[in-house]
Scaffold this motif. Structure first.
Motif, PDB file in Angstrom:
ATOM      1  N   MET A   1       0.849  -1.205   0.000  1.00 45.12           N
ATOM      2  CA  MET A   1       0.000   0.000   0.000  1.00 45.12           C
ATOM      3  C   MET A   1       0.876   1.244   0.000  1.00 45.12           C
ATOM      4  N   ASN A   2       0.490   2.205  -0.819  1.00 50.33           N
ATOM      5  CA  ASN A   2       1.142   3.504  -0.820  1.00 50.33           C
ATOM      6  C   ASN A   2       0.137   4.566  -0.390  1.00 50.33           C
ATOM      7  N   ALA A   3       0.611   5.569   0.328  1.00 49.13           N
ATOM      8  CA  ALA A   3      -0.267   6.638   0.802  1.00 49.13           C
ATOM      9  C   ALA A   3       0.245   7.978   0.292  1.00 49.13           C
ATOM     10  N   TYR A   4      -0.684   8.866   0.011  1.00 47.86           N
ATOM     11  CA  TYR A   4      -0.352  10.201  -0.473  1.00 47.86           C
ATOM     12  C   TYR A   4      -1.107  11.228   0.354  1.00 47.86           C
ATOM     13  N   LEU A   5      -0.347  12.167   0.914  1.00 48.01           N
ATOM     14  CA  LEU A   5      -0.919  13.244   1.730  1.00 48.01           C
ATOM     15  C   LEU A   5      -1.023  14.491   0.865  1.00 48.01           C
ATOM     16  N   HIS A   6      -2.243  14.966   0.643  1.00 45.70           N
ATOM     17  CA  HIS A   6      -2.484  16.063  -0.282  1.00 45.70           C
ATOM     18  C   HIS A   6      -2.736  17.366   0.485  1.00 45.70           C
ATOM     19  N   ILE A  32       3.869   1.747   5.459  1.00 46.26           N
ATOM     20  CA  ILE A  32       3.097   2.306   4.346  1.00 46.26           C
ATOM     21  C   ILE A  32       3.919   3.432   3.716  1.00 46.26           C
ATOM     22  N   ASN A  33       4.445   3.189   2.526  1.00 45.05           N
ATOM     23  CA  ASN A  33       5.249   4.213   1.860  1.00 45.05           C
ATOM     24  C   ASN A  33       4.393   5.450   1.599  1.00 45.05           C
ATOM     25  N   THR A  34       4.828   6.604   2.125  1.00 44.71           N
ATOM     26  CA  THR A  34       3.977   7.800   2.125  1.00 44.71           C
ATOM     27  C   THR A  34       4.703   8.990   1.532  1.00 44.71           C
ATOM     28  N   GLU A  35       4.008   9.718   0.659  1.00 41.87           N
ATOM     29  CA  GLU A  35       4.568  10.917   0.047  1.00 41.87           C
ATOM     30  C   GLU A  35       3.608  12.092   0.218  1.00 41.87           C
ATOM     31  N   ILE A  36       4.195  13.291   0.225  1.00 42.85           N
ATOM     32  CA  ILE A  36       3.411  14.526   0.334  1.00 42.85           C
ATOM     33  C   ILE A  36       3.208  15.096  -1.063  1.00 42.85           C
ATOM     34  N   VAL A  37       1.950  15.399  -1.376  1.00 43.75           N
ATOM     35  CA  VAL A  37       1.602  15.951  -2.678  1.00 43.75           C
ATOM     36  C   VAL A  37       1.060  17.360  -2.464  1.00 43.75           C
ATOM     37  N   CYS A  38       1.625  18.351  -3.154  1.00 43.04           N
ATOM     38  CA  CYS A  38       1.179  19.728  -2.943  1.00 43.04           C
ATOM     39  C   CYS A  38       1.266  20.524  -4.233  1.00 43.04           C
ATOM     40  N   GLN A  39       0.563  21.635  -4.244  1.00 46.17           N
ATOM     41  CA  GLN A  39       0.665  22.567  -5.370  1.00 46.17           C
ATOM     42  C   GLN A  39       1.858  23.502  -5.188  1.00 46.17           C
ATOM     43  N   ASN A  40       2.090  23.911  -3.932  1.00 43.66           N
ATOM     44  CA  ASN A  40       3.206  24.808  -3.621  1.00 43.66           C
ATOM     45  C   ASN A  40       3.954  24.282  -2.410  1.00 43.66           C
ATOM     46  N   ASP A  41       5.261  24.067  -2.587  1.00 39.69           N
ATOM     47  CA  ASP A  41       6.097  23.615  -1.486  1.00 39.69           C
ATOM     48  C   ASP A  41       6.800  24.829  -0.875  1.00 39.69           C
ATOM     49  N   LEU A  42       6.335  25.242   0.300  1.00 39.62           N
ATOM     50  CA  LEU A  42       6.902  26.406   0.986  1.00 39.62           C
ATOM     51  C   LEU A  42       7.692  25.976   2.213  1.00 39.62           C
ATOM     52  N   SER A  43       8.137  24.708   2.228  1.00 38.50           N
ATOM     53  CA  SER A  43       8.881  24.164   3.362  1.00 38.50           C
ATOM     54  C   SER A  43      10.370  24.460   3.206  1.00 38.50           C
ATOM     55  N   ASP A  44      11.171  23.942   4.144  1.00 38.03           N
ATOM     56  CA  ASP A  44      12.614  24.158   4.070  1.00 38.03           C
ATOM     57  C   ASP A  44      13.293  23.196   3.098  1.00 38.03           C
ATOM     58  N   GLY A  45      12.526  22.319   2.462  1.00 36.98           N
ATOM     59  CA  GLY A  45      13.073  21.420   1.452  1.00 36.98           C
ATOM     60  C   GLY A  45      13.661  20.132   1.983  1.00 36.98           C
ATOM     61  N   SER A  46      13.610  19.921   3.291  1.00 38.32           N
ATOM     62  CA  SER A  46      14.214  18.708   3.863  1.00 38.32           C
ATOM     63  C   SER A  46      13.395  17.453   3.548  1.00 38.32           C
ATOM     64  N   ILE A  47      12.115  17.632   3.197  1.00 42.52           N
ATOM     65  CA  ILE A  47      11.257  16.510   2.819  1.00 42.52           C
ATOM     66  C   ILE A  47      10.887  16.672   1.350  1.00 42.52           C
ATOM     67  N   SER A  63      -5.639   1.035  -7.297  1.00 45.01           N
ATOM     68  CA  SER A  63      -6.898   1.079  -6.552  1.00 45.01           C
ATOM     69  C   SER A  63      -6.690   0.867  -5.063  1.00 45.01           C
ATOM     70  N   SER A  64      -5.514   0.351  -4.669  1.00 47.48           N
ATOM     71  CA  SER A  64      -5.219   0.151  -3.242  1.00 47.48           C
ATOM     72  C   SER A  64      -4.503   1.345  -2.619  1.00 47.48           C
ATOM     73  N   SER A  65      -4.166   2.339  -3.438  1.00 47.23           N
ATOM     74  CA  SER A  65      -3.499   3.536  -2.904  1.00 47.23           C
ATOM     75  C   SER A  65      -4.444   4.280  -1.960  1.00 47.23           C
ATOM     76  N   VAL A  66      -3.857   4.913  -0.962  1.00 48.48           N
ATOM     77  CA  VAL A  66      -4.633   5.700  -0.003  1.00 48.48           C
ATOM     78  C   VAL A  66      -4.304   7.183  -0.203  1.00 48.48           C
ATOM     79  N   HIS A  67      -5.327   8.000  -0.355  1.00 50.22           N
ATOM     80  CA  HIS A  67      -5.145   9.438  -0.535  1.00 50.22           C
ATOM     81  C   HIS A  67      -5.818  10.168   0.629  1.00 50.22           C
ATOM     82  N   ILE A  68      -5.041  10.996   1.321  1.00 49.51           N
ATOM     83  CA  ILE A  68      -5.562  11.756   2.462  1.00 49.51           C
ATOM     84  C   ILE A  68      -5.425  13.246   2.146  1.00 49.51           C
ATOM     85  N   LEU A  69      -6.554  13.929   2.095  1.00 44.00           N
ATOM     86  CA  LEU A  69      -6.548  15.365   1.812  1.00 44.00           C
ATOM     87  C   LEU A  69      -6.604  16.148   3.118  1.00 44.00           C
TER      88      LEU A  69
END
Length: 366
Positions: A1-6, A32-47, A63-69
Protein backbone atom coordinates in the motif's frame (compact mmCIF):
# COMPACT_ATOMS: atom_id res chain seq x y z
CA UNK A 1 0.00 0.00 0.00
CA UNK A 2 1.14 3.50 -0.82
CA UNK A 3 -0.27 6.64 0.80
CA UNK A 4 -0.35 10.20 -0.47
CA UNK A 5 -0.92 13.24 1.73
CA UNK A 6 -2.48 16.06 -0.28
CA UNK A 7 -2.30 19.75 0.60
CA UNK A 8 -2.42 22.95 -1.44
CA UNK A 9 0.56 24.62 0.31
CA UNK A 10 3.03 22.65 2.39
CA UNK A 11 4.49 24.78 5.18
CA UNK A 12 6.47 22.52 7.48
CA UNK A 13 6.36 24.85 10.49
CA UNK A 14 2.63 25.58 10.91
CA UNK A 15 -0.02 23.39 12.57
CA UNK A 16 -1.12 21.58 9.43
CA UNK A 17 2.49 21.19 8.32
CA UNK A 18 3.31 19.59 11.67
CA UNK A 19 0.38 17.23 11.21
CA UNK A 20 1.45 16.31 7.66
CA UNK A 21 4.97 15.49 8.87
CA UNK A 22 3.59 13.51 11.78
CA UNK A 23 1.23 11.51 9.55
CA UNK A 24 4.03 10.83 7.07
CA UNK A 25 6.36 9.59 9.80
CA UNK A 26 3.73 7.37 11.43
CA UNK A 27 2.58 5.84 8.14
CA UNK A 28 6.14 5.20 6.97
CA UNK A 29 6.93 3.59 10.33
CA UNK A 30 3.87 1.36 9.84
CA UNK A 31 5.25 0.07 6.55
CA UNK A 32 3.10 2.31 4.35
CA UNK A 33 5.25 4.21 1.86
CA UNK A 34 3.98 7.80 2.13
CA UNK A 35 4.57 10.92 0.05
CA UNK A 36 3.41 14.53 0.33
CA UNK A 37 1.60 15.95 -2.68
CA UNK A 38 1.18 19.73 -2.94
CA UNK A 39 0.67 22.57 -5.37
CA UNK A 40 3.21 24.81 -3.62
CA UNK A 41 6.10 23.62 -1.49
CA UNK A 42 6.90 26.41 0.99
CA UNK A 43 8.88 24.16 3.36
CA UNK A 44 12.61 24.16 4.07
CA UNK A 45 13.07 21.42 1.45
CA UNK A 46 14.21 18.71 3.86
CA UNK A 47 11.26 16.51 2.82
CA UNK A 48 10.86 15.72 -0.87
CA UNK A 49 7.37 16.45 -2.17
CA UNK A 50 5.47 15.72 -5.35
CA UNK A 51 3.75 18.42 -7.34
CA UNK A 52 0.04 17.75 -7.89
CA UNK A 53 0.51 17.32 -11.64
CA UNK A 54 3.48 14.94 -11.12
CA UNK A 55 1.39 12.46 -9.16
CA UNK A 56 -0.39 11.04 -12.19
CA UNK A 57 2.94 9.83 -13.55
CA UNK A 58 3.57 7.75 -10.43
CA UNK A 59 3.90 4.05 -11.24
CA UNK A 60 2.67 3.04 -7.78
CA UNK A 61 -0.81 4.54 -8.17
CA UNK A 62 -3.46 1.82 -7.96
CA UNK A 63 -6.90 1.08 -6.55
CA UNK A 64 -5.22 0.15 -3.24
CA UNK A 65 -3.50 3.54 -2.90
CA UNK A 66 -4.63 5.70 0.00
CA UNK A 67 -5.14 9.44 -0.54
CA UNK A 68 -5.56 11.76 2.46
CA UNK A 69 -6.55 15.37 1.81
CA UNK A 70 -5.56 17.85 4.54
CA UNK A 71 -8.56 20.14 4.46
CA UNK A 72 -8.76 23.53 6.16
CA UNK A 73 -10.64 25.34 3.42
CA UNK A 74 -10.86 25.59 -0.34
CA UNK A 75 -7.70 25.68 -2.43
CA UNK A 76 -6.84 22.15 -3.46
CA UNK A 77 -8.29 20.87 -6.79
CA UNK A 78 -11.04 18.63 -5.39
CA UNK A 79 -12.08 17.11 -8.72
CA UNK A 80 -8.49 16.11 -9.46
CA UNK A 81 -8.18 14.56 -5.99
CA UNK A 82 -11.38 12.55 -6.40
CA UNK A 83 -10.42 11.32 -9.86
CA UNK A 84 -7.22 9.61 -8.66
CA UNK A 85 -7.26 5.80 -8.45
CA UNK A 86 -7.40 4.61 -4.87
CA UNK A 87 -9.25 5.18 -1.62
CA UNK A 88 -10.01 8.70 -0.36
CA UNK A 89 -9.96 10.18 3.15
CA UNK A 90 -10.21 13.77 4.42
CA UNK A 91 -8.10 15.03 7.33
CA UNK A 92 -10.34 17.85 8.54
CA UNK A 93 -8.60 20.78 10.27
CA UNK A 94 -11.58 23.14 10.63
CA UNK A 95 -12.33 26.38 8.80
CA UNK A 96 -12.14 29.79 10.48
CA UNK A 97 -15.43 31.69 10.00
CA UNK A 98 -14.88 34.95 8.08
CA UNK A 99 -16.75 37.01 10.71
CA UNK A 100 -13.47 37.39 12.65
CA UNK A 101 -11.79 39.22 9.76
CA UNK A 102 -14.45 41.76 8.80
CA UNK A 103 -13.22 44.71 10.94
CA UNK A 104 -9.65 44.44 9.65
CA UNK A 105 -9.87 43.98 5.88
CA UNK A 106 -11.46 45.84 2.99
CA UNK A 107 -15.01 45.04 1.93
CA UNK A 108 -13.77 43.32 -1.24
CA UNK A 109 -11.34 41.10 0.68
CA UNK A 110 -14.02 40.25 3.22
CA UNK A 111 -16.36 39.23 0.39
CA UNK A 112 -13.63 36.95 -0.95
CA UNK A 113 -13.31 35.38 2.52
CA UNK A 114 -17.06 34.82 2.56
CA UNK A 115 -17.03 33.26 -0.92
CA UNK A 116 -14.13 30.95 0.04
CA UNK A 117 -16.00 29.90 3.17
CA UNK A 118 -19.16 29.10 1.19
CA UNK A 119 -17.06 27.24 -1.39
CA UNK A 120 -15.49 25.21 1.41
CA UNK A 121 -18.91 24.14 2.68
CA UNK A 122 -19.93 23.08 -0.83
CA UNK A 123 -16.67 21.16 -1.26
CA UNK A 124 -17.19 19.33 2.03
CA UNK A 125 -20.67 18.30 0.86
CA UNK A 126 -19.16 17.01 -2.39
CA UNK A 127 -16.36 15.16 -0.60
CA UNK A 128 -18.94 13.57 1.69
CA UNK A 129 -20.32 11.63 -1.27
CA UNK A 130 -16.99 10.12 -2.32
CA UNK A 131 -14.60 9.73 0.63
CA UNK A 132 -14.65 6.75 2.97
CA UNK A 133 -13.97 8.64 6.16
CA UNK A 134 -13.28 12.07 7.58
CA UNK A 135 -10.51 12.35 10.19
CA UNK A 136 -11.05 15.52 12.27
CA UNK A 137 -8.35 16.54 14.75
CA UNK A 138 -10.82 17.16 17.60
CA UNK A 139 -14.32 16.30 18.74
CA UNK A 140 -15.17 19.97 18.22
CA UNK A 141 -14.24 19.68 14.53
CA UNK A 142 -16.21 16.43 14.32
CA UNK A 143 -19.26 18.29 15.65
CA UNK A 144 -18.80 20.91 12.91
CA UNK A 145 -18.91 18.12 10.35
CA UNK A 146 -22.04 16.71 11.99
CA UNK A 147 -23.69 20.11 11.49
CA UNK A 148 -23.16 19.45 7.76
CA UNK A 149 -24.62 15.96 8.16
CA UNK A 150 -21.18 14.38 7.83
CA UNK A 151 -21.11 11.58 10.38
CA UNK A 152 -18.56 9.14 8.92
CA UNK A 153 -15.68 10.50 11.00
CA UNK A 154 -12.99 9.31 13.42
CA UNK A 155 -11.20 11.80 15.68
CA UNK A 156 -7.40 11.77 15.65
CA UNK A 157 -5.45 14.59 17.40
CA UNK A 158 -2.68 16.42 15.57
CA UNK A 159 0.04 13.81 15.01
CA UNK A 160 2.98 15.17 16.94
CA UNK A 161 5.35 14.23 19.77
CA UNK A 162 5.83 16.86 22.47
CA UNK A 163 8.11 15.27 25.05
CA UNK A 164 8.40 16.48 28.63
CA UNK A 165 10.96 19.20 29.30
CA UNK A 166 9.86 20.07 32.81
CA UNK A 167 10.55 23.37 34.51
CA UNK A 168 13.69 25.17 33.30
CA UNK A 169 12.58 28.78 33.55
CA UNK A 170 15.05 31.63 32.93
CA UNK A 171 13.58 33.75 35.69
CA UNK A 172 13.95 37.49 35.40
CA UNK A 173 12.85 40.36 37.59
CA UNK A 174 9.08 40.03 37.25
CA UNK A 175 6.79 37.52 35.57
CA UNK A 176 6.59 36.74 31.83
CA UNK A 177 3.47 35.60 30.02
CA UNK A 178 3.64 34.32 26.46
CA UNK A 179 1.68 33.57 23.33
CA UNK A 180 2.99 31.61 20.31
CA UNK A 181 1.27 31.50 16.93
CA UNK A 182 -0.14 33.62 14.14
CA UNK A 183 -1.22 37.15 15.02
CA UNK A 184 -4.59 37.13 13.29
CA UNK A 185 -8.00 38.45 14.37
CA UNK A 186 -9.45 35.07 15.43
CA UNK A 187 -6.66 34.74 18.04
CA UNK A 188 -7.92 37.92 19.75
CA UNK A 189 -4.49 39.34 20.56
CA UNK A 190 -6.20 42.60 21.55
CA UNK A 191 -7.64 40.79 24.59
CA UNK A 192 -4.12 39.82 25.62
CA UNK A 193 -3.21 43.51 25.47
CA UNK A 194 -6.15 44.43 27.71
CA UNK A 195 -5.04 41.73 30.15
CA UNK A 196 -1.51 43.16 30.01
CA UNK A 197 -2.87 46.55 31.03
CA UNK A 198 -4.47 45.09 34.17
CA UNK A 199 -1.38 43.02 34.99
CA UNK A 200 0.79 46.13 34.73
CA UNK A 201 -1.47 47.89 37.22
CA UNK A 202 -0.85 45.05 39.68
CA UNK A 203 2.90 44.78 39.02
CA UNK A 204 4.70 47.16 36.62
CA UNK A 205 7.34 44.54 35.70
CA UNK A 206 4.99 42.08 34.01
CA UNK A 207 6.23 41.20 30.51
CA UNK A 208 4.17 39.77 27.63
CA UNK A 209 5.94 37.93 24.77
CA UNK A 210 3.91 37.70 21.55
CA UNK A 211 5.81 35.31 19.28
CA UNK A 212 4.72 34.45 15.77
CA UNK A 213 4.01 35.91 12.37
CA UNK A 214 1.51 38.18 10.66
CA UNK A 215 0.09 37.15 7.26
CA UNK A 216 0.40 40.06 4.84
CA UNK A 217 -3.35 40.38 4.48
CA UNK A 218 -3.61 41.26 8.20
CA UNK A 219 -0.97 44.01 8.36
CA UNK A 220 -3.71 46.49 9.33
CA UNK A 221 -4.63 44.26 12.26
CA UNK A 222 -0.99 44.20 13.39
CA UNK A 223 -0.79 47.99 13.04
CA UNK A 224 -3.91 48.29 15.24
CA UNK A 225 -2.33 46.05 17.88
CA UNK A 226 0.82 48.17 18.05
CA UNK A 227 -1.25 51.35 18.25
CA UNK A 228 -3.38 49.83 20.99
CA UNK A 229 -0.28 48.85 22.98
CA UNK A 230 0.91 52.47 22.80
CA UNK A 231 -2.47 53.88 23.82
CA UNK A 232 -2.64 51.53 26.81
CA UNK A 233 0.81 52.70 27.88
CA UNK A 234 2.27 49.21 27.78
CA UNK A 235 5.64 50.27 26.40
CA UNK A 236 8.25 47.58 27.00
CA UNK A 237 5.77 45.39 28.85
CA UNK A 238 4.62 43.93 25.53
CA UNK A 239 7.22 42.59 23.10
CA UNK A 240 6.33 41.45 19.59
CA UNK A 241 8.83 38.84 18.34
CA UNK A 242 8.19 38.15 14.66
CA UNK A 243 9.91 35.60 12.44
CA UNK A 244 11.33 33.52 15.28
CA UNK A 245 13.08 30.36 14.04
CA UNK A 246 12.17 26.94 15.43
CA UNK A 247 15.65 26.66 16.95
CA UNK A 248 15.01 29.85 18.96
CA UNK A 249 11.66 28.81 20.42
CA UNK A 250 12.96 26.76 23.39
CA UNK A 251 14.63 29.88 24.79
CA UNK A 252 11.33 31.77 24.71
CA UNK A 253 9.37 28.88 26.24
CA UNK A 254 11.89 28.73 29.08
CA UNK A 255 11.41 32.45 29.77
CA UNK A 256 7.65 32.10 30.25
CA UNK A 257 6.03 31.79 33.65
CA UNK A 258 2.58 31.28 32.09
CA UNK A 259 0.96 30.89 28.70
CA UNK A 260 -2.14 32.85 27.69
CA UNK A 261 -4.67 32.09 24.94
CA UNK A 262 -7.56 34.40 24.11
CA UNK A 263 -8.30 32.66 20.81
CA UNK A 264 -11.94 32.26 19.82
CA UNK A 265 -11.41 29.61 17.16
CA UNK A 266 -9.15 26.56 17.43
CA UNK A 267 -9.51 23.22 15.67
CA UNK A 268 -6.86 21.84 18.06
CA UNK A 269 -4.10 24.11 19.44
CA UNK A 270 -0.51 22.81 19.28
CA UNK A 271 1.05 25.70 21.32
CA UNK A 272 -1.25 24.85 24.24
CA UNK A 273 0.29 21.38 24.53
CA UNK A 274 3.78 22.72 23.86
CA UNK A 275 3.34 25.04 26.85
CA UNK A 276 2.27 22.08 28.99
CA UNK A 277 5.39 20.18 27.90
CA UNK A 278 7.53 22.98 29.40
CA UNK A 279 5.51 22.69 32.64
CA UNK A 280 4.04 26.14 32.07
CA UNK A 281 0.61 27.01 33.54
CA UNK A 282 -1.82 27.65 30.70
CA UNK A 283 -4.64 30.21 30.99
CA UNK A 284 -7.06 29.87 28.10
CA UNK A 285 -10.44 31.14 26.96
CA UNK A 286 -12.70 28.08 27.02
CA UNK A 287 -14.07 27.80 23.50
CA UNK A 288 -14.05 25.55 20.43
CA UNK A 289 -11.45 22.74 20.80
CA UNK A 290 -9.40 24.36 23.58
CA UNK A 291 -10.92 22.55 26.62
CA UNK A 292 -10.57 19.11 25.02
CA UNK A 293 -7.00 19.85 23.86
CA UNK A 294 -5.92 20.80 27.40
CA UNK A 295 -7.71 17.84 29.04
CA UNK A 296 -8.17 19.59 32.42
CA UNK A 297 -4.48 20.55 32.56
CA UNK A 298 -5.10 24.28 32.07
CA UNK A 299 -6.91 27.14 33.78
CA UNK A 300 -10.01 27.97 31.75
CA UNK A 301 -12.11 31.12 31.81
CA UNK A 302 -15.38 31.87 30.01
CA UNK A 303 -15.74 35.67 30.10
CA UNK A 304 -13.55 38.36 28.54
CA UNK A 305 -15.31 41.66 29.27
CA UNK A 306 -13.06 44.26 30.91
CA UNK A 307 -14.29 43.47 34.42
CA UNK A 308 -13.59 39.76 33.88
CA UNK A 309 -10.14 40.47 32.44
CA UNK A 310 -9.30 42.55 35.50
CA UNK A 311 -10.27 39.62 37.72
CA UNK A 312 -8.31 37.24 35.48
CA UNK A 313 -5.21 39.39 35.93
CA UNK A 314 -5.63 39.19 39.71
CA UNK A 315 -6.10 35.41 39.48
CA UNK A 316 -2.98 34.94 37.33
CA UNK A 317 -0.93 37.15 39.65
CA UNK A 318 -2.13 35.25 42.72
CA UNK A 319 -1.17 31.89 41.18
CA UNK A 320 2.26 33.06 40.00
CA UNK A 321 3.04 34.85 43.28
CA UNK A 322 2.16 31.71 45.24
CA UNK A 323 4.86 29.72 43.44
CA UNK A 324 7.45 31.05 45.88
CA UNK A 325 5.33 30.05 48.91
CA UNK A 326 5.58 26.70 50.77
CA UNK A 327 2.23 25.65 49.28
CA UNK A 328 1.94 27.06 45.74
CA UNK A 329 -1.49 26.99 44.12
CA UNK A 330 0.06 25.71 40.91
CA UNK A 331 2.09 23.03 42.67
CA UNK A 332 3.10 19.38 42.18
CA UNK A 333 -0.40 18.17 41.35
CA UNK A 334 -0.82 20.72 38.55
CA UNK A 335 2.64 19.87 37.20
CA UNK A 336 1.83 16.14 37.29
CA UNK A 337 -1.37 16.78 35.34
CA UNK A 338 0.52 18.72 32.65
CA UNK A 339 3.03 15.88 32.35
CA UNK A 340 0.23 13.31 32.19
CA UNK A 341 -1.46 15.12 29.30
CA UNK A 342 1.81 15.38 27.35
CA UNK A 343 2.46 11.68 27.90
CA UNK A 344 -1.08 10.89 26.74
CA UNK A 345 -0.42 12.62 23.42
CA UNK A 346 3.06 11.13 23.05
CA UNK A 347 1.92 7.58 23.78
CA UNK A 348 -1.13 7.68 21.51
CA UNK A 349 -0.96 4.76 19.01
CA UNK A 350 -1.42 6.94 15.95
CA UNK A 351 -0.31 4.20 13.56
CA UNK A 352 -2.75 1.66 14.95
CA UNK A 353 -5.62 4.16 14.86
CA UNK A 354 -4.88 5.03 11.23
CA UNK A 355 -4.75 1.36 10.25
CA UNK A 356 -8.11 0.84 11.95
CA UNK A 357 -9.52 3.76 9.96
CA UNK A 358 -8.11 2.34 6.72
CA UNK A 359 -9.62 -1.09 7.42
CA UNK A 360 -12.99 0.29 8.56
CA UNK A 361 -14.63 -0.35 5.20
CA UNK A 362 -13.44 -3.95 5.02
CA UNK A 363 -14.48 -4.64 8.61
CA UNK A 364 -17.94 -3.20 8.00
CA UNK A 365 -18.36 -5.34 4.91
CA UNK A 366 -17.28 -8.63 6.52
Amino acid sequence: MNAYLHISEFRDKDGIGNDIKGLREVLNSSGINTEIVCQNDLSDGSIKTLQTEELRNENNLSSSSVHILEYGGSGYPIDSFLSLPGRKFVRYQNITPPKFFKPFVSQDIFRSFELDYKKSILELHKLKRFVERFIPSSRYSASNLEDLNIVNSSVLPIVRKYGWKGEKRNRKNGFTLGYVGRLVPSKKIEDILFLSYFLKRIEPKYRILLIGNVPGIFEDYFTNLKQMARELGLGGNVQFRMGVQDSELPRFWEEMDAYISMSEHEGFGIPLVEALSYDIPVFAYACTAIPETLKDAGYLFRKKDLSSLEKLAEWIHFILESQSSPHPVDGPHASSKRREVCMDYDSMPYGRVLKQIFTFKEAAAS
